[in-house]
Design an enzyme around this catalytic site. Sequence first.
Site, short mmCIF file in Angstrom:
data_model
loop_
_atom_site.label_atom_id
_atom_site.label_comp_id
_atom_site.label_asym_id
_atom_site.label_seq_id
_atom_site.Cartn_x
_atom_site.Cartn_y
_atom_site.Cartn_z
N CYS A 9 3.61 10.74 2.33
CA CYS A 9 3.45 11.95 3.15
C CYS A 9 2.36 12.87 2.63
O CYS A 9 1.88 12.74 1.52
CB CYS A 9 4.74 12.77 3.13
SG CYS A 9 6.15 11.90 3.74
N GLY A 35 -0.43 9.60 5.72
CA GLY A 35 0.67 9.20 6.59
C GLY A 35 0.24 9.22 8.04
O GLY A 35 -0.28 10.24 8.51
N ASN A 109 6.89 15.99 0.34
CA ASN A 109 6.14 14.79 -0.01
C ASN A 109 6.74 14.23 -1.30
O ASN A 109 6.83 14.94 -2.29
CB ASN A 109 4.66 15.13 -0.22
CG ASN A 109 3.86 13.97 -0.80
OD1 ASN A 109 2.89 14.18 -1.51
ND2 ASN A 109 4.23 12.74 -0.50
N GLY A 110 7.17 12.98 -1.26
CA GLY A 110 7.72 12.36 -2.46
C GLY A 110 8.99 11.61 -2.14
O GLY A 110 9.22 11.22 -0.99
N CYS A 244 0.99 10.68 -10.27
CA CYS A 244 0.95 9.30 -9.79
C CYS A 244 -0.46 8.73 -9.99
O CYS A 244 -1.43 9.23 -9.41
CB CYS A 244 1.31 9.28 -8.31
SG CYS A 244 0.94 7.72 -7.50
N TYR A 250 -6.13 5.05 -5.41
CA TYR A 250 -6.13 4.56 -4.04
C TYR A 250 -5.87 5.60 -2.97
O TYR A 250 -6.56 5.65 -1.96
CB TYR A 250 -5.07 3.45 -3.98
CG TYR A 250 -4.81 2.86 -2.61
CD1 TYR A 250 -5.76 2.06 -2.00
CD2 TYR A 250 -3.62 3.10 -1.95
CE1 TYR A 250 -5.51 1.51 -0.75
CE2 TYR A 250 -3.37 2.55 -0.70
CZ TYR A 250 -4.32 1.76 -0.10
OH TYR A 250 -4.08 1.22 1.12
N SER A 292 -11.60 2.86 -0.34
CA SER A 292 -11.16 3.43 -1.61
C SER A 292 -11.81 2.81 -2.84
O SER A 292 -11.72 3.35 -3.93
CB SER A 292 -9.64 3.34 -1.72
OG SER A 292 -9.23 2.03 -1.46
N ASP A 354 -12.23 -4.12 -6.04
CA ASP A 354 -11.14 -3.64 -5.17
C ASP A 354 -10.23 -2.75 -6.01
O ASP A 354 -10.28 -2.78 -7.24
CB ASP A 354 -10.37 -4.83 -4.57
CG ASP A 354 -9.68 -4.45 -3.26
OD1 ASP A 354 -9.68 -3.26 -2.91
OD2 ASP A 354 -9.14 -5.35 -2.59
N ASP A 355 -9.40 -1.94 -5.30
CA ASP A 355 -8.59 -0.97 -6.06
C ASP A 355 -7.31 -1.55 -6.63
O ASP A 355 -6.83 -1.12 -7.66
CB ASP A 355 -8.28 0.25 -5.19
CG ASP A 355 -7.78 -0.13 -3.83
OD1 ASP A 355 -6.72 -0.75 -3.75
OD2 ASP A 355 -8.48 0.16 -2.84
N CYS A 391 7.82 1.13 -6.80
CA CYS A 391 7.76 2.59 -6.99
C CYS A 391 9.00 3.22 -6.36
O CYS A 391 9.41 2.84 -5.28
CB CYS A 391 6.51 3.15 -6.31
SG CYS A 391 6.45 4.95 -6.36
N CYS A 440 1.57 8.81 -14.32
CA CYS A 440 2.65 7.86 -14.13
C CYS A 440 1.98 6.51 -13.88
O CYS A 440 1.05 6.42 -13.08
CB CYS A 440 3.51 8.22 -12.92
SG CYS A 440 4.65 6.90 -12.45
N CYS A 443 4.44 1.62 -11.81
CA CYS A 443 4.34 0.37 -11.04
C CYS A 443 3.51 -0.68 -11.79
O CYS A 443 3.48 -1.83 -11.39
CB CYS A 443 3.80 0.61 -9.63
SG CYS A 443 2.34 1.59 -9.55
#
Length: 466
Positions: A9, A35, A109-110, A244, A250, A292, A354-355, A391, A440, A443
Amino acid sequence: MFDEIHEECGVFGAYRLKDAAALTYYGLHSLQHRGQEASGIAVCNDHVIEVIKGKGLTIDVFNKQKLELLKGDCAIGHVRYSTAGGQEYQNIQPIAATGPLGEIAVVHNGQIVNDLELRRQLEEEGCIFQGTSDSEIILHLINQESGDLLERAMKTARKLVGAYSILIMQDDHLIAFRDRHGLRPLSYTRDRDGYLISSETCAFEIMGIYDSITIAPGELVEFKKGLAKAYQYIDPKECSSNMCGMEYIYFARPDSVIEGQNVHSVRKETGRQLARKDQDLNADIVIGVPDSSLSAAMGYAEEADIPLETGLVKNRFVTRTFIQPTQSMRDRGVRMKLSPIPSVVKDKSVVMIDDSIVRGTTSRRIVKLIREAGAKEVHVRIASPVIQWPCFYGVDTSTRKELIGANLSVDEICEYIGADSLKFLETDEVRQAACPVGLCMACFDGKYCTSLFSHQKSLDEDLADV
Ligand code: SF4
């Protein structure tokens, strides 16, 4: 199944500003990359909150007539991609309800990780939920607590665990806060006699505003009587900097500044880090997978002193509602999203930046495209570490079973995607690129900064599956 990671979001708010709904509309339009499933705006006018929201892009949900219905100088808005809760209308934000203080609206958001525990407790206390999203919990908590809006918001913020950047609106009163680990971005800025609040600063820049203040982890800012006042709602010793990492890699727009670091510059540095790992590679050109990865490709090319080329072109109008080509159309070679430029890659040894790699199917397809366009060699370099963990903080990754990095070695992934060679960054190298911001990287390394509560069970099941 998508071979992509989706942000959940974006939030935007306008406080004491003429045409607050229109400003929020433009703000949300700048945050659309966060989003595309649904969009909504709430305004407060004379104690009454009006909400217009719907499925689709901001430009699809709103038109001039609808915006004119949203009168008032205080507004909050939201763009949504759903992971927690489904796609039902009730889950589209802003969510508004009437409580002891009158009408209140919330955007979030989250992802709250103690959502099931809080929901159960609230239901036992008699709360009735309209939808299934974790954001509705916030509204119920505010209404269940005691005190004025500020006290209620602080008490609510202390009860939530997970990732949250939240805006609450009641009358001419707006509150913004971030979780204690600072997992999702949130900033605000002065605009004439009022304030703007946004997930990303790119939404301020379209309004010609380039200075902003980051809301710190565990901080709450109250916008009241024309002023902004910051409070630390939790002991700083219990707070940490865990932005994050995927925001930099990204999600976020390259023109955004997150925690003082420009996203493009961080991405460019990740590209430089990749090039430093490639002292012996004699490639002809560097290309980035749009959009990205272009900044990282630029960093790689500069550091390695290899020409940067546009080898892939993206059709920007392939959205979620686009009718995907059928198998027979794909068999005819209809590829809608990315096209290679054969004259650029033909007979060249190509470094393709690539990301990230999620399931590997997209990377495999892109490598194939570049080879079919005549490239001699394709060396894939990924500007992030290997994604191996799901995640729980508001990003729709996959289960470990679906993540190629959790199941195959780097050499095996290289073989699967059909590249001549493949390299990733290490977590420390990404941290270095974003320094001094703490990241963070759960992932990539499975080190979650919070307890996962009931989500631990799904992670344990996931681990047993791999
Ligand atoms: S686990 Fe990954 S995607 Fe989720 S917040 Fe952490 S870095 Fe971001």
